[in-house]
Each structure stands twice: as structure tokens, then as C-alpha cells.
Motif scaffolding. Structure first.
Motif, PDB file in Angstrom:
ATOM      1  N   LEU A   1       3.239  -5.365   9.432  1.00 56.36           N
ATOM      2  CA  LEU A   1       3.326  -5.122   7.990  1.00 56.36           C
ATOM      3  C   LEU A   1       2.012  -4.617   7.403  1.00 56.36           C
ATOM      4  N   THR A   2       0.902  -5.027   8.004  1.00 50.56           N
ATOM      5  CA  THR A   2      -0.415  -4.645   7.492  1.00 50.56           C
ATOM      6  C   THR A   2      -1.065  -3.513   8.283  1.00 50.56           C
ATOM      7  N   ASN A   3      -0.300  -2.938   9.205  1.00 49.63           N
ATOM      8  CA  ASN A   3      -0.797  -1.818  10.020  1.00 49.63           C
ATOM      9  C   ASN A   3      -2.093  -2.170  10.754  1.00 49.63           C
ATOM     10  N   THR A   4      -2.153  -3.369  11.284  1.00 48.14           N
ATOM     11  CA  THR A   4      -3.362  -3.815  11.986  1.00 48.14           C
ATOM     12  C   THR A   4      -3.080  -4.222  13.432  1.00 48.14           C
ATOM     13  N   GLU A   5      -1.963  -3.760  13.988  1.00 49.15           N
ATOM     14  CA  GLU A   5      -1.607  -4.135  15.357  1.00 49.15           C
ATOM     15  C   GLU A   5      -2.679  -3.746  16.365  1.00 49.15           C
ATOM     16  N   ASP A   6      -3.328  -2.616  16.125  1.00 44.26           N
ATOM     17  CA  ASP A   6      -4.345  -2.143  17.071  1.00 44.26           C
ATOM     18  C   ASP A   6      -5.651  -2.945  16.978  1.00 44.26           C
ATOM     19  N   LEU A   7      -5.744  -3.843  16.000  1.00 43.00           N
ATOM     20  CA  LEU A   7      -6.958  -4.647  15.825  1.00 43.00           C
ATOM     21  C   LEU A   7      -6.825  -6.037  16.426  1.00 43.00           C
TER      22      LEU A   7
ATOM     23  N   TYR B   1     -11.615   4.116  -1.692  1.00 43.92           N
ATOM     24  CA  TYR B   1     -10.342   4.674  -2.156  1.00 43.92           C
ATOM     25  C   TYR B   1      -9.246   4.536  -1.103  1.00 43.92           C
ATOM     26  N   ILE B   2      -9.575   4.846   0.146  1.00 42.07           N
ATOM     27  CA  ILE B   2      -8.567   4.794   1.212  1.00 42.07           C
ATOM     28  C   ILE B   2      -8.089   3.361   1.432  1.00 42.07           C
ATOM     29  N   ALA B   3      -9.022   2.411   1.403  1.00 44.97           N
ATOM     30  CA  ALA B   3      -8.660   1.009   1.601  1.00 44.97           C
ATOM     31  C   ALA B   3      -7.802   0.495   0.442  1.00 44.97           C
ATOM     32  N   VAL B   4      -8.114   0.943  -0.780  1.00 40.23           N
ATOM     33  CA  VAL B   4      -7.310   0.546  -1.938  1.00 40.23           C
ATOM     34  C   VAL B   4      -5.898   1.095  -1.808  1.00 40.23           C
ATOM     35  N   LYS B   5      -5.787   2.361  -1.400  1.00 44.87           N
ATOM     36  CA  LYS B   5      -4.465   2.978  -1.220  1.00 44.87           C
ATOM     37  C   LYS B   5      -3.673   2.219  -0.162  1.00 44.87           C
ATOM     38  N   ASN B   6      -4.335   1.834   0.925  1.00 46.76           N
ATOM     39  CA  ASN B   6      -3.662   1.083   1.985  1.00 46.76           C
ATOM     40  C   ASN B   6      -3.183  -0.271   1.459  1.00 46.76           C
ATOM     41  N   PHE B   7      -4.017  -0.927   0.649  1.00 49.84           N
ATOM     42  CA  PHE B   7      -3.638  -2.203   0.059  1.00 49.84           C
ATOM     43  C   PHE B   7      -2.398  -2.046  -0.818  1.00 49.84           C
ATOM     44  N   ILE B   8      -2.380  -1.002  -1.651  1.00 46.30           N
ATOM     45  CA  ILE B   8      -1.238  -0.758  -2.533  1.00 46.30           C
ATOM     46  C   ILE B   8       0.036  -0.553  -1.714  1.00 46.30           C
ATOM     47  N   ASP B   9      -0.078   0.226  -0.643  1.00 49.76           N
ATOM     48  CA  ASP B   9       1.089   0.480   0.209  1.00 49.76           C
ATOM     49  C   ASP B   9       1.618  -0.819   0.822  1.00 49.76           C
TER      50      ASP B   9
ATOM     51  N   SER C   1       7.137 -12.774  -3.963  1.00 51.92           N
ATOM     52  CA  SER C   1       6.581 -12.795  -5.313  1.00 51.92           C
ATOM     53  C   SER C   1       5.065 -12.670  -5.195  1.00 51.92           C
ATOM     54  N   ILE C   2       4.450 -12.062  -6.232  1.00 52.68           N
ATOM     55  CA  ILE C   2       3.012 -11.785  -6.204  1.00 52.68           C
ATOM     56  C   ILE C   2       2.374 -12.266  -7.502  1.00 52.68           C
ATOM     57  N   LEU C   3       1.214 -12.912  -7.392  1.00 49.45           N
ATOM     58  CA  LEU C   3       0.325 -13.154  -8.532  1.00 49.45           C
ATOM     59  C   LEU C   3      -1.003 -12.508  -8.182  1.00 49.45           C
ATOM     60  N   LEU C   4      -1.389 -11.500  -8.956  1.00 48.67           N
ATOM     61  CA  LEU C   4      -2.512 -10.619  -8.612  1.00 48.67           C
ATOM     62  C   LEU C   4      -3.577 -10.674  -9.697  1.00 48.67           C
ATOM     63  N   SER C   5      -4.714 -11.276  -9.377  1.00 51.68           N
ATOM     64  CA  SER C   5      -5.847 -11.297 -10.295  1.00 51.68           C
ATOM     65  C   SER C   5      -6.683 -10.038 -10.089  1.00 51.68           C
ATOM     66  N   THR C   6      -6.929  -9.301 -11.164  1.00 49.97           N
ATOM     67  CA  THR C   6      -7.665  -8.043 -11.029  1.00 49.97           C
ATOM     68  C   THR C   6      -8.297  -7.630 -12.347  1.00 49.97           C
ATOM     69  N   HIS C   7      -9.372  -6.837 -12.237  1.00 43.77           N
ATOM     70  CA  HIS C   7      -9.949  -6.167 -13.404  1.00 43.77           C
ATOM     71  C   HIS C   7      -9.358  -4.774 -13.565  1.00 43.77           C
ATOM     72  N   ASP C   8      -8.629  -4.326 -12.555  1.00 44.07           N
ATOM     73  CA  ASP C   8      -8.177  -2.935 -12.476  1.00 44.07           C
ATOM     74  C   ASP C   8      -6.801  -2.789 -13.126  1.00 44.07           C
ATOM     75  N   LEU C   9      -6.786  -2.268 -14.334  1.00 43.16           N
ATOM     76  CA  LEU C   9      -5.532  -2.118 -15.070  1.00 43.16           C
ATOM     77  C   LEU C   9      -4.590  -1.141 -14.374  1.00 43.16           C
ATOM     78  N   GLU C  10      -5.131  -0.080 -13.788  1.00 47.45           N
ATOM     79  CA  GLU C  10      -4.286   0.882 -13.084  1.00 47.45           C
ATOM     80  C   GLU C  10      -3.597   0.233 -11.891  1.00 47.45           C
ATOM     81  N   LEU C  11      -4.332  -0.616 -11.185  1.00 46.61           N
ATOM     82  CA  LEU C  11      -3.745  -1.335 -10.052  1.00 46.61           C
ATOM     83  C   LEU C  11      -2.618  -2.244 -10.541  1.00 46.61           C
ATOM     84  N   ALA C  12      -2.866  -2.946 -11.623  1.00 46.10           N
ATOM     85  CA  ALA C  12      -1.839  -3.832 -12.184  1.00 46.10           C
ATOM     86  C   ALA C  12      -0.600  -3.050 -12.574  1.00 46.10           C
TER      87      ALA C  12
END
Length: 227
Positions: A123-129, A169-177, A185-196
């Protein structure tokens, strides 16, 4: 109701109240942003969601279980927290061991542990790690692995504390995906209004330890911040 805060107030020893009469609920399937300036009490609130902190006044309920009760282990199976700093979550020799740590502590069969680890890494695309040391990974890779350590516990609610701080930027995009693909269910604390706006359908705004806004209207949120 999956998570419910009921008139919760909290003070650290020797300090003024950090949380002041907080009440809200999160139901299954909701994705909720927690917004506020530094010092608003967001991280303290997050630590109350699964019993890492206990209210000075009021109650926190997780699927009908009070976090003040002896059901804390069951509560932490229901609510998983991804901390702001991935290094606070990763401590085992390999990524595989970190992701397997929770299921192993749940006394699951080896077959079930392997199934959960494989699914979380997928799910996190980290199988190779899987056989890498978490301490040699990039910031974005560490964040993805820290999410995998929570996913392997199969919680119903995942709490994120400033998940994109210090990510490029790339890591943020990966997180969003990753978050968009999750059924929890998600509870997301952030300063980033666009992310919210991208990830959540509801926002709670915290100011000086109090909820000053709880809205499902993105337009209201934009107007509130004068954007």
C-alpha cells in the motif's frame, strides 16, 4: 461513533490548560483535517486519540471504550498514530521488522504477520525497502514506512501529525496518493490548507486550545483564512 471527545480539557504538570472543553466526534469513513497555528494544541489533542495522554477533565471514547479504562491495548488497535518525525516511529534493524513489530506484539500467527507486512508495504510502495535499515532511508521513504508500521496494525482510524513537514514535492505527492488509497477514517493535523482540501471533507480549527470552527464546507474554510 468511532472517536468521540466529550468536554476534554488537559494541562501538562505546572502549566495552564492546553486543551479547553474540546468536544467533537469522527464516524467511520470520515477524513477530517485538524488545523491551527503552532501552539494551538493540535499535537496534544492527537495524543489523546488512543490514550497516550489522558484528559484532565472530560472523556475520550473509542468505539465506546473510554481511554481512561484498561482497554488501552484494544483502543490502540483501533486508532493508530503516525508521528510528525518518522524517526520517533522507526527503531528496528530493518524496515520489515519495523512493520512487523505491531502484528508480532498482537501475538498473530507468523502467516498473518507476513500477510499484514506484505499488504502494508504494498500500500505504501515500499516493498523494495523491506530489508533496508530505516536509518539509511530518505525523509520521504521514512514517512512511507512509518505509515506502513501503522497500516500493519489494521486500525480503523489513522491519525497523522503534520505528515508532510520537511518533505519535498515528490514525497508529498506520494503521501497524498497513499492517503487517497486508504479506506480508513483519517484525522490529519496540518498547517497546509491545500493538503487538507485535497484529502479531507471536513475541517476542525483549533485556536488556543479551543475549537473555533468545525465545518464540512471548503468554501467556508477558505473564507475563514481569508484566502
Amino acid at each position: 461513533m468511532l472517536l468521540s471527545f466529550e468536554n476534554v480539557s488537559f494541562s501538562y504538570p505546572g502549566s495552564a490548560e492546553v486543551l479547553k472543553d474540546i468536544s467533537f466526534s469522527i464516524d467511520r469513513g470520515e477524513k477530517v483535517a485538524l488545523l491551527g497555528l503552532n501552539g494551538a494544541g493540535k499535537s496534544t489533542l492527537m495524543l489523546h486519540t488512543n490514550g497516550l495522554l489522558i484528559p484532565s477533565k472530560g472523556n475520550v471514547w473509542v468505539k465506546g471504550m473510554n481511554t481512561k479504562s484498561k482497554s488501552v491495548n484494544e483502543i490502540r488497535k483501533t486508532v493508530g498514530i503516525v508521528f510528525q518525525e518518522a524517526d520517533d516511529q522507526l527503531f528496528m534493524p530493518t524496515v520489515y521488522d519495523d512493520v512487523a513489530f505491531g502484528p508480532r506484539n498482537m501475538k498473530l500467527s507468523q502467516e498473518e504477520v507476513e500477510r499484514r507486512v506484505h499488504r502494508a508495504l504494498e500500500l505504501t510502495n515500499t516493498e523494495d525497502l523491506a530489508q533496508r535499515s530505516p536509518f539509511e532511508l530518505s525523509g520521504g521513504q521514512k514517512k512511507s514506512v512509518s505509515i506502513a508500521t501503522v497500516l500493519s496494525m489494521n486500525p480503523e482510524l489513522i491519525v497523522f501529525d503534520e505528515p508532510t513537514s520537511s518533505l519535498d514535492y515528490i514525497a508529498v505527492k506520494n503521501f497524498i496518493d497513499i492517503i487517497k488509497s486508504l479506506p480508513q477514517s483519517i484525522l490529519l493535523s496540518t498547517h497546509d490548507l491545500e493538503l487538507a482540501k485535497q484529502l479531507c471533507h471536513r475541517a476542525i480549527i483549533l485556536e488556543e486550545g479551543k475549537i473555533i470552527k468545525d465545518t464540512t464546507e471548503i468554501k467556508e474554510l477558505i473564507n475563514f483564512f481569508n484566502i
